[in-house]
Design an enzyme around this catalytic site. Structure first.
Site, PDB file in Angstrom:
ATOM      1  N   GLY A 199      -7.990  -7.369   5.403  1.00  0.00           N
ATOM      2  CA  GLY A 199      -8.797  -7.445   6.628  1.00  0.00           C
ATOM      3  C   GLY A 199      -8.122  -8.161   7.790  1.00  0.00           C
ATOM      4  CB  SER A 215       6.949 -43.674 -17.760  1.00  0.00           C
ATOM      5  OG  SER A 215       5.881 -42.893 -17.291  1.00  0.00           O
ATOM      6  NE  ARG A 259      -3.321 -45.954 -13.868  1.00  0.00           N
ATOM      7  CZ  ARG A 259      -3.320 -44.632 -13.653  1.00  0.00           C
ATOM      8  NH1 ARG A 259      -4.047 -43.840 -14.419  1.00  0.00           N
ATOM      9  NH2 ARG A 259      -2.587 -44.115 -12.686  1.00  0.00           N
ATOM     10  N   GLY A 277       6.455 -43.469 -12.241  1.00  0.00           N
ATOM     11  CA  GLY A 277       5.127 -43.708 -11.654  1.00  0.00           C
ATOM     12  C   GLY A 277       5.175 -43.166 -10.236  1.00  0.00           C
ATOM     13  CB  THR A 278       5.299 -39.715  -9.018  1.00  0.00           C
ATOM     14  OG1 THR A 278       4.300 -39.297  -9.940  1.00  0.00           O
ATOM     15  CG2 THR A 278       6.664 -39.359  -9.532  1.00  0.00           C
ATOM     16  CG  ASN A 279       0.042 -42.106  -8.840  1.00  0.00           C
ATOM     17  OD1 ASN A 279       0.235 -40.910  -8.669  1.00  0.00           O
ATOM     18  ND2 ASN A 279      -0.717 -42.573  -9.805  1.00  0.00           N
ATOM     19  CG  ASP A 280       2.489 -47.840  -7.185  1.00  0.00           C
ATOM     20  OD1 ASP A 280       1.942 -48.052  -6.088  1.00  0.00           O
ATOM     21  OD2 ASP A 280       2.014 -48.213  -8.265  1.00  0.00           O
ATOM     22  NE  ARG A 312      -0.081 -49.632 -15.670  1.00  0.00           N
ATOM     23  CZ  ARG A 312      -0.532 -49.003 -14.582  1.00  0.00           C
ATOM     24  NH1 ARG A 312       0.277 -48.200 -13.907  1.00  0.00           N
ATOM     25  NH2 ARG A 312      -1.758 -49.156 -14.183  1.00  0.00           N
ATOM     26  NE  ARG A 314      -6.532   3.795   5.166  1.00  0.00           N
ATOM     27  CZ  ARG A 314      -7.822   3.669   4.926  1.00  0.00           C
ATOM     28  NH1 ARG A 314      -8.386   2.491   4.910  1.00  0.00           N
ATOM     29  NH2 ARG A 314      -8.558   4.725   4.685  1.00  0.00           N
ATOM     30  CG  HIS A 356     -11.018 -47.066  -7.711  1.00  0.00           C
ATOM     31  ND1 HIS A 356     -12.368 -46.811  -7.771  1.00  0.00           N
ATOM     32  CD2 HIS A 356     -10.718 -47.722  -8.843  1.00  0.00           C
ATOM     33  CE1 HIS A 356     -12.864 -47.316  -8.886  1.00  0.00           C
ATOM     34  NE2 HIS A 356     -11.880 -47.884  -9.558  1.00  0.00           N
ATOM     35  CE1 TYR A 377       5.549 -39.054 -20.676  1.00  0.00           C
ATOM     36  CE2 TYR A 377       7.556 -39.383 -21.973  1.00  0.00           C
ATOM     37  CZ  TYR A 377       6.543 -39.897 -21.172  1.00  0.00           C
ATOM     38  OH  TYR A 377       6.512 -41.219 -20.872  1.00  0.00           O
ATOM     39  CB  CYS A 387       2.643 -41.842 -16.383  1.00  0.00           C
ATOM     40  SG  CYS A 387       3.257 -43.316 -15.566  1.00  0.00           S
ATOM     41  CG  MET A 441      -2.310  -7.069  10.038  1.00  0.00           C
ATOM     42  SD  MET A 441      -0.675  -6.589   9.554  1.00  0.00           S
ATOM     43  CE  MET A 441      -0.825  -6.431   7.817  1.00  0.00           C
ATOM     44  NE  ARG A 469      -6.670  -3.896  -3.117  1.00  0.00           N
ATOM     45  CZ  ARG A 469      -7.196  -4.131  -1.943  1.00  0.00           C
ATOM     46  NH1 ARG A 469      -6.434  -4.464  -0.945  1.00  0.00           N
ATOM     47  NH2 ARG A 469      -8.483  -4.030  -1.731  1.00  0.00           N
ATOM     48  CE  LYS A 474      -4.045   1.497   2.325  1.00  0.00           C
ATOM     49  NZ  LYS A 474      -5.098   0.620   2.655  1.00  0.00           N
TER      50      LYS A 474
HETATM   51  C1  PEP Z   1       1.994 -44.705 -10.575  1.00  0.00           C
HETATM   52  O1  PEP Z   1       2.223 -45.560  -9.731  1.00  0.00           O
HETATM   53  O2  PEP Z   1       2.429 -43.547 -10.502  1.00  0.00           O
HETATM   54  C2  PEP Z   1       1.140 -45.011 -11.739  1.00  0.00           C
HETATM   55  C3  PEP Z   1       0.954 -44.131 -12.694  1.00  0.00           C
HETATM   56  O3  PEP Z   1       0.529 -46.212 -11.743  1.00  0.00           O
HETATM   57  P1  PEP Z   1      -0.814 -46.571 -10.954  1.00  0.00           P
HETATM   58  O4  PEP Z   1      -1.383 -45.323 -10.424  1.00  0.00           O
HETATM   59  O5  PEP Z   1      -1.702 -47.215 -11.946  1.00  0.00           O
HETATM   60  O6  PEP Z   1      -0.316 -47.497  -9.914  1.00  0.00           O
HETATM   61 MG    MG Z   2       1.831 -47.667 -10.206  1.00  0.00          MG
END
Ligand code: PEP
Ligand code: MG
Length: 918
Positions: free
Chosen positions: A120, A809, A603, A811-814, A662, A111, A496, A896, A876, A122, A378, A38
């Site tokens: 709002g 690739s 999948r 698989g960052t979930n697992d 896959r 102010r 899921h 990618y 992925c 402070m 602002r 401000k």
């Molecule tokens: C993962 O594990 O990141 C993945 C893409 O496979 P899924 O979610 O099917 O286990």
């Molecule tokens: Mg997986």
């Protein structure tokens, strides 16, 4: 000698007070860290040669003073008082008034103003400088005693609340705060006088209210309201600094990640009054419409009012011009009609401001007795569609560069253009009945149903339903498709329900811990409220919120032409490819429309979910429950044509863009039916008795299926499964090649932890490839064979794995599940506590944990490329659609990212923003 010493000391002393006003300013816009947002903008408006806009003169006490104040137990640096006095003198001479002067008094506002706006959070004290004596001076000057006493009672309220109570650390009992007690006096007065509005009280009434207020303050707080302008000023300054550590401010900083060390500045500024009669007004305006982005000056104002009246909503503000008219206000007179000259001046100022700041500005103005003042400017907040439109328009107008435009839109804001959303105004008016994780974007309303069959049945009758489950599994998929939205009590962002809903772009809230689903009574309990099947609820899947009843929706998709133009701009800047996770030809086409440059994850087992999948699902179940190679091979033979057809359709839809397919990776038991009639049909088809089938099913049960017989392990134990899948991919590819269609297939083997597993499977692939080439009389096929890196051991041995894998690739979930040891389906039980306690900064299934899992990724890429330079690498897991994670993936050197179709546009934008940071 003495003078020299003094000069030296002065030089050493930091400048703590920055003056602005009368076409001059000590500060400028770039000094936000020191002057707060401000203060810096006030200085810029007042002093920049291109602007020199009329702002009420004043001064800013720096954020450094705030830091000092906290370091020294509420003391100020030496010399501050002198600097404040000197700055006040300048203000006085510009205004021709004097602070505390009984005849011609100057009044000021005090102010807060942090580096980043904390709306709002402070404190503020207005009308500082009104005392028993100066109030008389104001009456004499204005000839308006009602106005003077109204200002006085507002000061007493604010000051006693902010300075004498809050800043003094007094915590009154609920409903016993001084502000409340004073308001009761005002209410009583109105009752006595038989009026409803404050504005209906006259000067004598308000004078009496002021006296009663002061008595009350003394009685409750055991101190008199200070009858001295400078005492009030320093009280106000101290209270604003103290409010930096107020409860509201602290929790806001936690949410917005604002560091505690920043501190706030204090702005002391001449009061100008919009409530001095019919020639005065106050208002708020935007240089463009923040609701739709139109390049039209837009705003509202109130004649004879103060800023707080515009916000309070008691009177309906009028439109400043035609652009600002709505059904709500179209009968009220526009500023352009009522004060045409001032409107013209304001219009000129807003044009200059936008040109100067290169962005849409949100401005506050006051007209005091025919004189226009700007109180604030602002960067204006805007919704998603407006942000995109403004960015595209401003490039066209040559106001900003393409790079700047791309950075003007938050990736999540694109969600608003892709899905219907709940009208934000309606959301503000409704109470949240349950909170969970935002698993699928947009908003949706529907009747609660507690099982998938009812969802399908009701939907067929044209009813809108929301499927509410403890958690979902593949058996619920039909119901999930039929529902408008999905709500689960358990599960995390990669459960899921979340995965499937996101893939479809369906609204979904998961992990709603407080939700108690009672299937037998067909009831849902949440926060003391019981809802039954058939009751209406509304979900905000972008924020994870649940409301009772039906809330109105807004369709924000109409700006698609502009969105496409914007995304093309992103494509010109981004340096990483965006693929999609899609499992059907239909999803593949949708993703292409959204701009996907390939499929990063098909999948195979997802083909068996949902519409029209009954037959292949039956064959898959038969395969899972068969015993011995012969029986399994027969089931696989029956399954084969379905798999091949779907793969071919998807490959064709992607027109030569790479498609990563896959191999089967289902925890097998998930696909086993539970309904008796389905089990009987299966038993018949397998030619076994029911008790035998039940035995086979019990053999499949695992204590920890996520770490059980899945992925590559299935292929190792039953090579015929790999063979069927690989043949389907290769024959589909070969047929498209023969049809002269563009095609590129990537065969991906999941859940690999050791290179030897991959070598084992590679043999099968090579054997089938030879057979297919022979069958189709081809020399080669456009294919690659690679693996997922989703087990920590795979990342650590990536150099060995890349000897056989042609691509990785992640698989960052697992990888997150196994790296953290957090079950991805059970995280809902403890994640909220982890986030609350700051044990984790964010859900690691949503944003890559860069310190841990991220290190595995970096190491994996580095080692993989050591053995195979130029190794193609992507991601992925669900993180592929998360903006922060996309930036990480780009910086880690991936080729990618892959995400669900509806997140592709978001990823295109996030990738463009990431390209700017290397
Ligand atoms: C993962 O594990 O990141 C993945 C893409 O496979 P899924 O979610 O099917 O286990
Ligand atoms: Mg997986």
């Amino acid at each position: 000698m003495a003078t020299k010493k003094k000069t030296k000391k002065m030089k050493k002393m930091k400048k703590n007070v920055y003056f602005f006003g009368g076409g001059k300013a000590d500060g400028k816009a770039e000094m936000k860290n020191l002057l707060g947002g401000k203060g810096a903008n006030l200085a810029e408006m007042a002093g920049h040669p291109n602007l020199r806009i009329p702002v009420p003169p004043g001064f800013t006490i720096t954020t450094d003073v705030c830091t000092y104040f906290y370091k020294h137990n509420g003391k100020y640096p030496s010399g501050l008082q002198d600097s404040v006095n000197a700055a006040m003198k300048k203000v006085e001479s510009l205004m021709g008034k004097k602070f505390g002067d009984p005849k011609n008094p100057l009044l000021v506002s005090v102010r807060s103003g942090a580096r980043q706006s904390m709306p709002g959070m402070m404190e503020t004290v207005l009308n500082v400088g009104l005392t028993e004596k100066t109030v008389k001076g104001i009456i004499e000057k204005t000839g308006n005693p009602r106005f003077a006493y109204d200002a006085y009672r507002r000061l007493i309220t604010m000051y006693s609340d902010v300075v004498m109570e809050k800043a003094a650390g007094i915590e009154p009992a609920e409903g016993k705060g001084i502000r409340r007690q004073l308001e009761e006096i005002l209410e009583k007065k109105k009752e006595q006088r038989g009026v409803k509005l404050d504005t209906e009280l006259d000067a004598d009434d308000l004078k009496d209210v002021c006296q009663k207020y002061k008595k009350k303050v003394k009685q409750v707080l055991k101190k008199s309201f200070p009858d001295d302008a400078y005492k009030q000023l320093w009280g106000g300054i101290g209270a604003v600094f103290s409010s930096w550590k107020g409860k509201r401010a602290i929790s806001y900083r936690r949410i917005e990640n604002i560091p505690d060390e920043w501190g706030t500045a204090v702005n002391v500024q001449t009061m100008v009054f919009g409530n001095m009669g019919e020639n005065s007004a106050t208002g708020v305006a935007f240089t463009r419409n923040p609701g739709n982005g139109d390049n039209k000056f837009y705003g509202e104002y109130l004649i004879n009012a103060q800023g707080e009246d515009v916000v309070a909503g008691i009177r309906t503000p009028a439109p400043i011009n035609k652009n600002s008219q709505s059904d709500h206000n179209k009968n009220l007179k526009m500023l352009s009609q009522v004060m045409p000259k001032i409107y013209k001046q304001l219009d000129g100022i807003q044009r200059r401001l936008e040109k100067h700041y290169h962005d849409m500005q949100d401005i506050e103005f006051t007209i005091e007795d025919g004189e226009l003042y700007l109180l604030q400017t602002r960067v204006g907040k805007r919704n998603g569609p407006a942000a995109v439109k403004m960015a595209v328009d401003m490039v066209k107008e040559r106001l900003i560069s393409k790079k700047a435009a791309v950075n003007r839109v938050k990736p999540e804001q694109l969600d608003e253009l892709l899905h219907p959303i709940i009208d934000p105004d309606a959301e503000k008016l409704n109470k949240v009945i349950a909170k969970g994780l935002p698993a699928g974007p947009g908003g949706a309303s529907g009747m609660i149903v507690l099982d998938a069959d009812t969802a399908v049945e009701w939907a067929k009758k044209g009813k809108k339903v929301i499927l509410v489950r403890e958690e979902t599994n593949p058996e619920d998929v039909e119901g999930m498709r039929a529902a408008q939205a999905i709500l689960t009590a358990r599960g995390g962002m990669t459960s899921h329900a979340a995965l499937v809903a996101r893939g479809w772009g369906k609204c979904c809230v998961v992990g709603c811990d407080g939700l108690d689903v009672d299937y037998s009574k067909k009831k849902v309990k949440t926060g003391g409220m019981t809802l039954k099947q058939g009751d209406w609820i509304t979900l905000n899947g972008s924020k994870g919120l649940v409301y009772k009843g039906v809330l109105p929706m807004m369709d924000a998709t109409r700006e698609n032409v502009i969105l496409n133009r914007f995304l093309k701009m992103c494509d010109g800047i981004k340096k990483i490819k965006i693929r999609t996770n899609a499992d059907t030809p239909e999803d593949a086409r949708k993703a292409r429309d959204f701009g996907a440059e390939g499929i990063g994850l098909f999948r195979m087992e997802h083909m068996f979910y949902g519409e029209g999948a009954e037959k292949p699902l039956f064959k898959l179940r038969k395969m899972i429950l068969s015993e011995g190679e012969k029986e399994r091979k027969q089931a696989l033979k029956e399954l084969y044509p379905y798999v091949k057809k779907d793969i071919k359709g998807t490959l064709a839809a992607m027109q030569g863009y790479p498609v990563t397919i896959r191999l089967l990776d289902p925890p097998l038991h998930e696909f086993v039916p539970h309904q008796q009639d389905q089990l009987k049909t299966l038993a018949k088809s397998l030619k076994v008795r029911m008790p035998d089938l039940e035995k086979r099913i019990s053999v499949l049960k695992e204590s920890n299926p996520m770490m059980g017989h899945r992925g590559v392990r299935l292929g190792v134990t039953y090579p015929e499964i790999t063979e069927m899948s690989v043949r389907a991919i290769l024959e589909a590819t070969a047929e498209l090649v023969k049809e002269k269609k563009k095609v590129f297939s990537e065969i991906m083997i999941p859940v690999v932890g050791a290179d030897t597993e991959l070598w084992d499977q590679k043999e099968v692939v090579d054997r089938v490839l030879k057979e297919v080439l022979k069958k189709y009389k081809l020399k080669s096929l456009p294919i690659m064979v690679g693996t997922m890196i989703e087990i920590p051991r795979a990342a650590l041995t990536a150099d060995k794995i890349s000897r056989v894998a042609e691509f990785f690739s992640f698989g960052t979930n697992d990888l997150t599940q196994m790296g953290f040891g957090f079950s991805r389906d059970d995280i809902g039980g403890f994640l909220p506590a982890y986030l609350d306690k700051k044990i984790l900064p964010q859900d690691p299934f949503q944003t890559i944990d860069q310190d841990g899992i991220g290190q595995l990724i970096k190491y994996g890429i580095e080692r993989g490329r050591k053995t195979r330079p130029g190794l193609k690498v992507g991601i992925c897991g669900e993180h592929g659609g998360d903006p922060k994670s996309i930036e990480f993936c780009y910086l880690a050197g991936m080729d990618y990212v892959s995400c669900s179709p509806f997140r592709v546009p978001i990823a295109r934008l996030a990738a463009a923003q990431a390209a700017d940071c290397k």
